[in-house]
Design a protein around this motif. Structure first.
Motif, PDB file in Angstrom:
ATOM      1  N   SER A  95     -24.616  28.791  33.279  1.00  0.00           N
ATOM      2  CA  SER A  95     -23.998  27.973  32.448  1.00  0.00           C
ATOM      3  C   SER A  95     -23.812  26.541  32.721  1.00  0.00           C
ATOM      4  O   SER A  95     -23.015  25.899  32.163  1.00  0.00           O
ATOM      5  N   ARG A  96     -24.643  26.253  33.715  1.00  0.00           N
ATOM      6  CA  ARG A  96     -24.698  24.658  34.089  1.00  0.00           C
ATOM      7  C   ARG A  96     -25.453  23.784  33.139  1.00  0.00           C
ATOM      8  O   ARG A  96     -26.641  23.329  33.568  1.00  0.00           O
ATOM      9  N   VAL A  97     -25.435  24.046  31.827  1.00  0.00           N
ATOM     10  CA  VAL A  97     -26.284  23.186  30.786  1.00  0.00           C
ATOM     11  C   VAL A  97     -25.244  22.644  29.891  1.00  0.00           C
ATOM     12  O   VAL A  97     -24.161  22.885  29.602  1.00  0.00           O
ATOM     13  N   LEU A  98     -25.861  21.317  29.550  1.00  0.00           N
ATOM     14  CA  LEU A  98     -25.190  20.541  28.567  1.00  0.00           C
ATOM     15  C   LEU A  98     -26.111  20.128  27.587  1.00  0.00           C
ATOM     16  O   LEU A  98     -27.220  19.971  27.755  1.00  0.00           O
ATOM     17  N   LEU A  99     -25.722  20.223  26.183  1.00  0.00           N
ATOM     18  CA  LEU A  99     -26.327  19.852  24.894  1.00  0.00           C
ATOM     19  C   LEU A  99     -25.789  18.585  24.385  1.00  0.00           C
ATOM     20  O   LEU A  99     -24.720  18.799  24.012  1.00  0.00           O
ATOM     21  N   PHE A 100     -26.646  17.798  24.342  1.00  0.00           N
ATOM     22  CA  PHE A 100     -26.025  16.574  23.822  1.00  0.00           C
ATOM     23  C   PHE A 100     -26.121  16.113  22.244  1.00  0.00           C
ATOM     24  O   PHE A 100     -27.633  16.474  21.806  1.00  0.00           O
ATOM     25  N   ASN A 101     -25.470  15.614  21.409  1.00  0.00           N
ATOM     26  CA  ASN A 101     -25.936  15.247  20.205  1.00  0.00           C
ATOM     27  C   ASN A 101     -25.488  13.858  19.865  1.00  0.00           C
ATOM     28  O   ASN A 101     -24.990  13.490  18.740  1.00  0.00           O
ATOM     29  N   THR A 102     -25.628  13.166  20.627  1.00  0.00           N
ATOM     30  CA  THR A 102     -25.206  11.497  20.538  1.00  0.00           C
ATOM     31  C   THR A 102     -26.425  10.939  20.256  1.00  0.00           C
ATOM     32  O   THR A 102     -27.649  11.330  20.416  1.00  0.00           O
ATOM     33  N   PRO A 103     -26.253   9.518  19.741  1.00  0.00           N
ATOM     34  CA  PRO A 103     -27.557   8.822  19.336  1.00  0.00           C
ATOM     35  C   PRO A 103     -28.462   8.403  20.552  1.00  0.00           C
ATOM     36  O   PRO A 103     -29.604   8.461  20.520  1.00  0.00           O
ATOM     37  N   SER A 104     -27.744   8.248  21.790  1.00  0.00           N
ATOM     38  CA  SER A 104     -28.633   7.998  22.801  1.00  0.00           C
ATOM     39  C   SER A 104     -29.156   9.109  23.668  1.00  0.00           C
ATOM     40  O   SER A 104     -30.188   8.941  24.315  1.00  0.00           O
ATOM     41  N   LEU A 105     -28.708  10.266  23.510  1.00  0.00           N
ATOM     42  CA  LEU A 105     -29.073  11.654  24.025  1.00  0.00           C
ATOM     43  C   LEU A 105     -29.345  12.556  23.096  1.00  0.00           C
ATOM     44  O   LEU A 105     -29.334  13.824  23.268  1.00  0.00           O
ATOM     45  N   ASP A 106     -29.669  12.291  21.860  1.00  0.00           N
ATOM     46  CA  ASP A 106     -29.827  13.148  20.744  1.00  0.00           C
ATOM     47  C   ASP A 106     -30.528  14.485  21.151  1.00  0.00           C
ATOM     48  O   ASP A 106     -31.873  14.475  21.144  1.00  0.00           O
ATOM     49  N   ASN A 107     -30.176  15.614  20.933  1.00  0.00           N
ATOM     50  CA  ASN A 107     -30.554  17.019  21.014  1.00  0.00           C
ATOM     51  C   ASN A 107     -31.502  17.259  22.414  1.00  0.00           C
ATOM     52  O   ASN A 107     -32.343  18.123  22.601  1.00  0.00           O
ATOM     53  N   LEU A 108     -31.034  16.432  23.388  1.00  0.00           N
ATOM     54  CA  LEU A 108     -31.323  16.693  24.556  1.00  0.00           C
ATOM     55  C   LEU A 108     -30.983  17.505  25.464  1.00  0.00           C
ATOM     56  O   LEU A 108     -29.384  17.643  25.432  1.00  0.00           O
ATOM     57  N   ILE A 109     -31.378  18.289  26.502  1.00  0.00           N
ATOM     58  CA  ILE A 109     -30.629  19.394  27.287  1.00  0.00           C
ATOM     59  C   ILE A 109     -30.570  19.078  28.697  1.00  0.00           C
ATOM     60  O   ILE A 109     -31.792  18.514  29.268  1.00  0.00           O
ATOM     61  N   ARG A 110     -29.629  18.968  29.243  1.00  0.00           N
ATOM     62  CA  ARG A 110     -29.510  18.812  30.831  1.00  0.00           C
ATOM     63  C   ARG A 110     -29.010  20.178  31.513  1.00  0.00           C
ATOM     64  O   ARG A 110     -27.874  20.898  31.474  1.00  0.00           O
ATOM     65  N   ILE A 111     -29.906  20.393  32.480  1.00  0.00           N
ATOM     66  CA  ILE A 111     -29.706  21.550  33.182  1.00  0.00           C
ATOM     67  C   ILE A 111     -29.624  21.392  34.708  1.00  0.00           C
ATOM     68  O   ILE A 111     -30.329  20.371  35.147  1.00  0.00           O
ATOM     69  N   GLU A 112     -28.512  21.798  35.209  1.00  0.00           N
ATOM     70  CA  GLU A 112     -28.327  21.567  36.911  1.00  0.00           C
ATOM     71  C   GLU A 112     -29.740  21.901  37.601  1.00  0.00           C
ATOM     72  O   GLU A 112     -30.195  22.878  37.253  1.00  0.00           O
ATOM     73  N   HIS A 113     -30.180  20.792  38.384  1.00  0.00           N
ATOM     74  CA  HIS A 113     -31.465  20.805  38.695  1.00  0.00           C
ATOM     75  C   HIS A 113     -31.718  22.174  39.732  1.00  0.00           C
ATOM     76  O   HIS A 113     -32.799  22.637  39.763  1.00  0.00           O
ATOM     77  N   SER A 114     -30.709  22.577  40.510  1.00  0.00           N
ATOM     78  CA  SER A 114     -30.697  23.485  41.516  1.00  0.00           C
ATOM     79  C   SER A 114     -30.782  24.966  40.612  1.00  0.00           C
ATOM     80  O   SER A 114     -31.001  25.979  41.294  1.00  0.00           O
ATOM     81  N   ALA A 115     -30.369  25.148  39.337  1.00  0.00           N
ATOM     82  CA  ALA A 115     -30.345  26.377  38.674  1.00  0.00           C
ATOM     83  C   ALA A 115     -31.818  26.835  38.312  1.00  0.00           C
ATOM     84  O   ALA A 115     -31.675  28.299  38.037  1.00  0.00           O
ATOM     85  N   ILE A 116     -32.527  26.079  38.051  1.00  0.00           N
ATOM     86  CA  ILE A 116     -33.897  26.733  37.817  1.00  0.00           C
ATOM     87  C   ILE A 116     -35.015  25.798  38.714  1.00  0.00           C
ATOM     88  O   ILE A 116     -34.695  25.135  39.717  1.00  0.00           O
ATOM     89  N   THR A 117     -36.310  26.294  38.723  1.00  0.00           N
ATOM     90  CA  THR A 117     -37.355  25.737  39.369  1.00  0.00           C
ATOM     91  C   THR A 117     -38.160  24.797  38.564  1.00  0.00           C
ATOM     92  O   THR A 117     -38.537  25.508  37.451  1.00  0.00           O
ATOM     93  N   TRP A 118     -38.175  23.836  38.964  1.00  0.00           N
ATOM     94  CA  TRP A 118     -38.914  22.651  38.239  1.00  0.00           C
ATOM     95  C   TRP A 118     -40.252  22.360  38.830  1.00  0.00           C
ATOM     96  O   TRP A 118     -40.534  22.178  39.954  1.00  0.00           O
ATOM     97  N   PHE A 119     -41.375  21.977  37.850  1.00  0.00           N
ATOM     98  CA  PHE A 119     -42.562  21.617  38.220  1.00  0.00           C
ATOM     99  C   PHE A 119     -42.992  20.418  37.366  1.00  0.00           C
ATOM    100  O   PHE A 119     -42.535  20.322  36.406  1.00  0.00           O
ATOM    101  N   SER A 120     -43.574  19.334  38.285  1.00  0.00           N
ATOM    102  CA  SER A 120     -43.972  18.246  37.566  1.00  0.00           C
ATOM    103  C   SER A 120     -45.493  18.200  37.811  1.00  0.00           C
ATOM    104  O   SER A 120     -46.031  18.280  38.962  1.00  0.00           O
ATOM    105  N   GLU A 121     -46.248  18.443  36.714  1.00  0.00           N
ATOM    106  CA  GLU A 121     -47.636  18.751  36.813  1.00  0.00           C
ATOM    107  C   GLU A 121     -47.829  19.834  37.260  1.00  0.00           C
ATOM    108  O   GLU A 121     -47.005  21.132  37.238  1.00  0.00           O
ATOM    109  N   ASP A 122     -48.451  20.296  38.415  1.00  0.00           N
ATOM    110  CA  ASP A 122     -48.574  21.510  39.271  1.00  0.00           C
ATOM    111  C   ASP A 122     -47.696  21.208  40.586  1.00  0.00           C
ATOM    112  O   ASP A 122     -48.122  22.218  41.306  1.00  0.00           O
ATOM    113  N   GLU A 123     -46.871  20.305  40.907  1.00  0.00           N
ATOM    114  CA  GLU A 123     -46.136  20.083  42.027  1.00  0.00           C
ATOM    115  C   GLU A 123     -44.657  20.754  41.738  1.00  0.00           C
ATOM    116  O   GLU A 123     -43.750  20.367  40.992  1.00  0.00           O
TER     117      GLU A 123
END
Length: 257
Positions: A95-123
């Protein structure tokens, strides 16, 4: 969830420090499933120091995101513009998730970085946040003598060092392990992850009956960009006294400086 609500209120009211799109392919792995795979990730600086990846709601796999009912604390807030959300995959959730609906962050999701595994390209991204595209890490060999003291006792003195310079942070000095008084060190169970350097292990320092936790760290297998520091010891400047060619290093009040 008070800390998450506080962050949501701040960003909804003030907006982020800055944000920008990135051409990187960014993927998220959770409970063995790829929950998003996007070329439309957004770097969001919630403060000046480092960014987070925010992901558009439309880029998520179907049915993995659920908006939560408003908590009483959220209902009582004077700030709107965000919702608490829940990420579900298989039998796992966060539940460490935020959904924004403001003009500056419209429809963007923030997930706590440690809650999932992230990949940038294949790193596979390590650490509590992605790398800052404007930050540089430089490792330079140096024969300047670094002397480390604690409680008036010399615990290390080396002129075979690697100096690490990282944008916006103070210099760190990685010493030749052969020039350290190992009898004063004791292994710590602490482990941390840096997006730029990799996984760090720690030692506690014991001098004159006084123990300082996690006063020394080292990287067994650093990232390629920081390879020269492999196996070297770095004393936490803020916890010890550092002398450079006999001159005491200026004390900092903020580790970011």
């Amino acid at each position: 969830m008070a800390d998450l609500i506080k962050l949501g209120e701040k960003l909804a009211k003030e907006g982020p420090h800055k944000k920008e799109a990135t051409p990187r392919r960014v993927r998220g792995l959770f409970a063995g499933e790829w929950i998003f795979d996007t070329l439309k990730a957004v770097y969001v600086w919630e403060h000046p120091y480092y960014p987070y990846f925010y992901i558009s709601h439309s880029e998520f796999k179907k049915d993995v995101l659920k908006v939560l009912p408003e908590s009483q604390e959220h209902k009582d807030s004077n700030t709107k513009g965000f919702h608490l959300a829940r990420l579900e995959a298989g039998s796992q959730f966060t539940s460490r998730v935020l959904l924004f609906n403001t003009p500056s962050l419209d429809n963007l999701i923030r997930i706590e970085h440690s809650a999932i595994t992230w990949f940038s390209e294949d790193e596979h991204l390590l650490g509590p946040h992605p790398k800052d595209p404007y930050k540089r890490v430089e490792t330079l060999p140096s024969s300047r003598t670094i002397r480390i003291e604690f409680d008036g006792t010399v615990v290390a003195e080396s002129s075979q060092n690697v100096f690490l310079f990282e944008t916006m942070l103070r210099p760190r000095y990685y010493l030749n392990p052969g020039n350290v008084k190992w009898e004063l060190l004791e292994e710590s169970e602490t482990v941390s992850y840096c997006p730029y350097k990799g996984m760090a292990n720690y030692y506690n320092l014991k001098v004159n009956g006084k123990e300082t936790k996690d006063a020394v760290w080292y990287y067994k297998y650093p990232t390629a960009e920081s390879a020269p520091i492999a196996g070297r010891l770095c004393f936490y400047n803020e916890k010890v006294d550092v002398f450079i060619d006999g001159i005491p290093e200026e004390k900092y009040t903020d580790a970011r400086l």
